[in-house]
Design a protein around this motif. Structure first.
Motif, PDB file in Angstrom:
ATOM      1  N   ILE A 149      -0.058 -12.551  -0.129  1.00  0.00           N
ATOM      2  CA  ILE A 149      -1.160 -11.577  -0.048  1.00  0.00           C
ATOM      3  C   ILE A 149      -1.398 -10.924  -1.417  1.00  0.00           C
ATOM      4  O   ILE A 149      -2.538 -10.740  -1.847  1.00  0.00           O
ATOM      5  CB  ILE A 149      -0.899 -10.518   1.053  1.00  0.00           C
ATOM      6  N   MET A 150      -0.308 -10.610  -2.118  1.00  0.00           N
ATOM      7  CA  MET A 150      -0.474  -9.991  -3.437  1.00  0.00           C
ATOM      8  C   MET A 150      -1.125 -10.983  -4.419  1.00  0.00           C
ATOM      9  O   MET A 150      -1.969 -10.596  -5.234  1.00  0.00           O
ATOM     10  CB  MET A 150       0.870  -9.499  -3.997  1.00  0.00           C
ATOM     11  N   THR A 202       0.997  -1.138  -1.803  1.00  0.00           N
ATOM     12  CA  THR A 202       1.344  -1.399  -3.205  1.00  0.00           C
ATOM     13  C   THR A 202       0.119  -1.125  -4.090  1.00  0.00           C
ATOM     14  O   THR A 202       0.230  -0.501  -5.153  1.00  0.00           O
ATOM     15  CB  THR A 202       1.775  -2.887  -3.378  1.00  0.00           C
ATOM     16  N   ILE A 203      -1.028  -1.578  -3.611  1.00  0.00           N
ATOM     17  CA  ILE A 203      -2.260  -1.414  -4.395  1.00  0.00           C
ATOM     18  C   ILE A 203      -2.658   0.065  -4.468  1.00  0.00           C
ATOM     19  O   ILE A 203      -3.018   0.578  -5.529  1.00  0.00           O
ATOM     20  CB  ILE A 203      -3.380  -2.303  -3.808  1.00  0.00           C
ATOM     21  N   PHE A 237      -5.434  -2.393  -9.992  1.00  0.00           N
ATOM     22  CA  PHE A 237      -4.133  -3.039  -9.807  1.00  0.00           C
ATOM     23  C   PHE A 237      -3.975  -4.207 -10.790  1.00  0.00           C
ATOM     24  O   PHE A 237      -2.953  -4.333 -11.470  1.00  0.00           O
ATOM     25  CB  PHE A 237      -4.019  -3.528  -8.359  1.00  0.00           C
ATOM     26  N   TYR A 272       4.267 -11.444   1.752  1.00  0.00           N
ATOM     27  CA  TYR A 272       3.965 -10.359   0.807  1.00  0.00           C
ATOM     28  C   TYR A 272       3.422 -10.940  -0.511  1.00  0.00           C
ATOM     29  O   TYR A 272       2.368 -10.539  -0.997  1.00  0.00           O
ATOM     30  CB  TYR A 272       5.207  -9.506   0.552  1.00  0.00           C
ATOM     31  N   TRP A 314      -1.218  -3.477   1.031  1.00  0.00           N
ATOM     32  CA  TRP A 314      -2.261  -2.571   0.545  1.00  0.00           C
ATOM     33  C   TRP A 314      -1.630  -1.298  -0.022  1.00  0.00           C
ATOM     34  O   TRP A 314      -2.162  -0.692  -0.960  1.00  0.00           O
ATOM     35  CB  TRP A 314      -3.275  -2.246   1.651  1.00  0.00           C
ATOM     36  N   PHE A 329      -4.756 -10.918  -3.886  1.00  0.00           N
ATOM     37  CA  PHE A 329      -5.438  -9.789  -4.541  1.00  0.00           C
ATOM     38  C   PHE A 329      -5.503  -9.965  -6.054  1.00  0.00           C
ATOM     39  O   PHE A 329      -6.496  -9.644  -6.689  1.00  0.00           O
ATOM     40  CB  PHE A 329      -4.734  -8.472  -4.211  1.00  0.00           C
TER      41      PHE A 329
END
Lengths: 487, 317
Positions: free
Chosen positions: A467-468, B20-21, B162, A464, B18, A471
């Protein structure tokens, strides 16, 4: 199709799921169709070029195997001429026209076309097939579709690794099953490759591009900083691509050759080339250096061969003097290292460095890194004018500050952070350190295996946050092409 | 472990990350504040005026060179028609900007286009999507090349929001914007009733106007094709459409003269709509510019507006 694109995000799962749903006998054509689609996204008509060399090499392979005596050699020559001819025409014609015009020998109109993507990669892979058949190391492939798939297998089609037929062709005959461990391991490698590309390489590119896009505005420290960032950028960019290629193949049950092995930990240039773009350096070793005489000839000839192979390797990268200089520089480093081997050993003995192996290794690794980084200036300066490149090389150590000046925030902000914020700079440095820590851990054990031993909750938390972080830290403004796609 | 279980896990992980985003995108704690202050949200006020202004009206459309350097009141008083200045930012592109106004134009209306030399047809999709976040009707003005572009751009917007939200939560400090201050320019509320940007009037102009970027390799052809299509559609509807060249500071013009001449030739070759004046009509001394080659000060805006009025009158409007 770019590995870091939305198209690939949809393409990969669809292709893979259907691949596993199909029976073994139908998988080859599905992968071939998928590979064609993957390639056609760039420029559909260029598939014909690939098709041409595939047909020539397919038949050449069979003819070589069936022929005896000199005819074998002739069929090999036909195959090599076809491959090198296509490569030369598309990649080097304009370079030759330009060089002739510059030398005022002849003036021709430049040809107007875009270089087929990954041409140097799949041409070399195709050539390795006929050479290996000629040498008797590989049986000719009678299944046309499987041979085409060998050249076109989409994970490594446009930027390698440049495979050998012995490593790949037999894998297409093997029955592949859905193996959870293997599939997740492949996915983790893809994720790591994407992280290296989108998060590290594209972020470092922001710094490197700032200086390299307007080189005349900078002197000294900013050029050094940008070059160091580019040194890591190109590694993350290319090794990131290779990781995605290897991971994609692994998910489907194929094992491709390792292309990188922590190259910036190398203690010499020769070691660097055993760790950097391994599939290309071994290709040149096996198909050019050894046929030229390798280490079986006299020393002077060996030195020449080494220098020549590296200059050609530079030319392989691109039809530009910059790449030739870059390759020749590496050739020079290697020859110089061999010539000075004894005096350097004597120096280490006299200074006592010999007895301090850690310090000696660190110094060697640092020197190798600096030499490699310096050579990258020519590589990165591919699109620059001669005067701009000359400025970069000659002003590398110009205008260096005294310590007092260097330690002011204003100086650091402009020349080291390159007007990015402290946070942005720290993130870039932090990412390089993070990557090298991962590399360090991977010396002894696979990170992927290590992670799979963690309890499920920890594993999922790791996934998690990874991946965050992808982003949050990734550069998504525009899907940046992989640097090696241009070759 | 079978394929189904694997797919379920992969789906769950994608959903968590995704999700969360997406959650931040939909429950963005700053959305309300941004709606009140963001420059992209200025479209709400401009579009309202466009809808509410009775025909025959004059509509101005371009990027920030019109937002900064137009005195709409002067035009309205001189030409005796109400004026709506719809100009916000060049980066929206011609397709989007012309789609933006076309549905609200009626017989008797006049449109003056004044797109910058860096205008593109497609424009920046992130800017367009950001506008659509505050003003959903803007989605109708967008055109994507394909589904992949749409997915890419929409995903990118979510990731950017985000990141921005995360950054703002960490900083925990918001900037306040006011017309009366001497720093802020781009915010909703920075325009007057016509849509002219006035927030920079108080701000000190730059002493040296920086170098603008005009590329040797770009072409305005695609944007001109958009303008031609718009012109034909509007002509059929009884709407008059004119084009004026954007303003450009003298020092920059001297440096970019060759490129601007090439652009002018492109207009002469491809444009089917009437062009009022020539590029040099709108080249003024650097002292009349605020912070870049396209952005005029109040005084510069008045001079340029007079020039436009003069050219429009000359054309017989």
């Amino acid at each position: 199709m770019l590995f870091n694109s939305i198209e690939f995000l949809l393409f990969f799962p669809i292709v893979t799921i259907i691949y596993f749903l199909l029976g073994h006998k139908d998988r080859w054509w599905w992968l071939l169709v998928a590979s064609c689609v993957f390639y056609m996204v760039f420029k559909p008509e260029y598939l014909l070029i690939l098709g041409f060399t595939i047909i020539i090499d397919y038949f050449a392979g069979i003819w070589i195997e069936n022929a005896v005596g000199k005819r074998r050699k002739w069929f090999l020559i036909i195959s090599l001429v076809a491959n090198i001819g296509v490569l030369a025409f598309f990649k080097y014609t304009n370079f030759a026209i330009f060089a002739l015009a510059q030398a005022n020998i002849a003036h021709f109109k430049l040809l107007d076309f875009i270089l087929p993507i990954g041409l140097s990669f799949h041409t070399f892979q195709a050539m390795s097939y006929t050479i290996e058949v000629y040498r008797g190391n590989q049986k000719s492939e009678r299944h046309f579709g499987l041979y085409a798939l060998y050249v076109m297998f989409y994970p490594q089609l446009v930027a390698g690794p440049i495979e050998r037929p012995q490593n790949v062709l037999h894998q297409f005959y093997e029955r592949k099953y859905f193996d959870y461990q293997r599939v997740t391991s492949g996915l983790k490698l893809i994720a790591w490759g994407l992280f290296k590309k989108v998060v590290i390489a594209d972020r470092l590119a922001l710094f490197a591009d700032k200086v390299y896009n307007s080189p005349m505005e900078y002197e000294g420290v900013p050029i050094i900083v940008a070059t160091i960032f580019f040194t890591f950028q190109i590694y993350c960019d290319f090794s990131g691509y290779s990781d995605i290629a290897l991971g994609t193949a692994e998910v489907m049950g194929f094992k491709l050759m390792k292309n990188f092995d922590r190259p910036y930990f190398s203690k010499s240039i020769s070691e660097f080339w055993r760790r950097w773009h391994i599939s290309l350096s071994t290709w040149f070793r096996d198909y050019l250096y050894i046929p030229l005489g390798g280490n079986r000839v006299g020393k002077t000839r060996q030195y020449f061969n080494q220098f020549f192979v590296f200059a050609v390797s530079g030319l392989w990268h691109g039809a530009n003097w910059n790449f030739i200089i870059w390759g020749a520089l590496h050739g020079f480093y290697l020859v110089f290292a061999r010539v000075t081997q004894k005096p350097r050993a004597a120096f280490n003995k006299i200074t006592g460095l010999e007895k301090k192996p850690f310090l000696l290794k660190t110094l060697q690794a640092f020197t190798t890194f600096c030499l490699v980084a310096f050579a990258w200036i020519f590589f990165r300066g591919n699109y620059l004018e001669q005067s701009q490149l000359f400025h970069l090389v000659t002003h590398l150590f110009s205008n260096l500050p005294i310590l007092k000046e260097f330690l002011t925030f204003n100086y650091i902000s402009q020349n080291v952070f390159l007007n990015f914020t402290l946070i942005e700079f720290l993130i870039a440095i932090g990412l390089i350190i993070f990557m090298e820590i991962i590399h360090y851990i991977q010396r002894d054990k696979s990170i992927r295996q290590l992670v799979s031993t963690f309890p499920i909750a920890v594993r999922w938390m790791l996934y998690y946050f990874f991946i965050m972080a992808f982003f949050i830290l990734g550069v998504f403004d525009k899907p940046a092409q992989f640097i090696y796609f241009q070759f | 472990m079978n394929v189904k279980q694997f797919l379920f896990k992969a789906f769950l992980l994608s959903l968590l990350t995704w999700g969360t985003i997406e959650a931040v995108y939909y429950f963005d704690p700053y959305k309300k504040y941004d709606l009140e202050t963001s420059y992209n949200a200025v479209i709400i006020d401009k579009y309202k005026r466009l809808q509410e202004t009775a025909s025959p009206k004059i509509v101005l459309i371009a990027g920030s060179n019109f937002a900064y350097g137009i005195n709409s009141k002067l035009i309205a008083d001189s030409l005796k028609k109400p004026v709506v200045n719809m100009a916000i930012h060049y980066d929206y592109g011609t397709t989007f900007m012309l789609n933006q106004i076309s549905s609200e134009l009626r017989k008797g209306d006049t449109v003056i286009m004044g797109f910058e030399y860096i205008i593109e047809s497609k424009g920046n999709k992130s800017e367009q999507l950001l506008m659509a976040r505050y003003f959903p009707k803007a989605k109708e003005w967008m055109e994507f090349d394909d589904i992949f572009e749409e997915i890419r751009e929409k995903s990118q917007l979510r990731i950017n929001i985000f990141k921005t939200v995360l950054g703002r939560l960490l900083k925990n400090k918001e900037i306040t914007y006011q017309v009366s201050d001497t720093t802020s320019v781009f915010f909703r509320g920075g325009t007057n009733e016509y849509g002219d940007l006035i927030s920079h009037f108080n701000n000190p102009p730059m002493k040296v106007i920086p170098r603008a970027i005009l590329s040797d390799k770009e072409s305005l052809k695609d944007a001109i094709v958009d303008m031609n299509f718009f012109y034909k559609t509007m002509k059929a509807r009884g709407v008059k459409v004119y084009f004026v060249y954007p303003t450009y500071s003298k020092a920059n013009y001297d440096l970019d003269k060759a490129i601007i001449n090439r652009y002018q030739k492109e207009y002469q070759k491809y444009a089917q709509f009437p062009i009022l004046g020539k590029p040099t009509d709108f080249v003024f001394a650097d002292s009349l510019y605020h912070d870049m080659a396209y952005h005029l000060t109040k005084k510069g805006g008045d001079i340029r507006t007079q020039k436009i009025i003069q050219l429009v009158r000359k054309s017989g409007l």
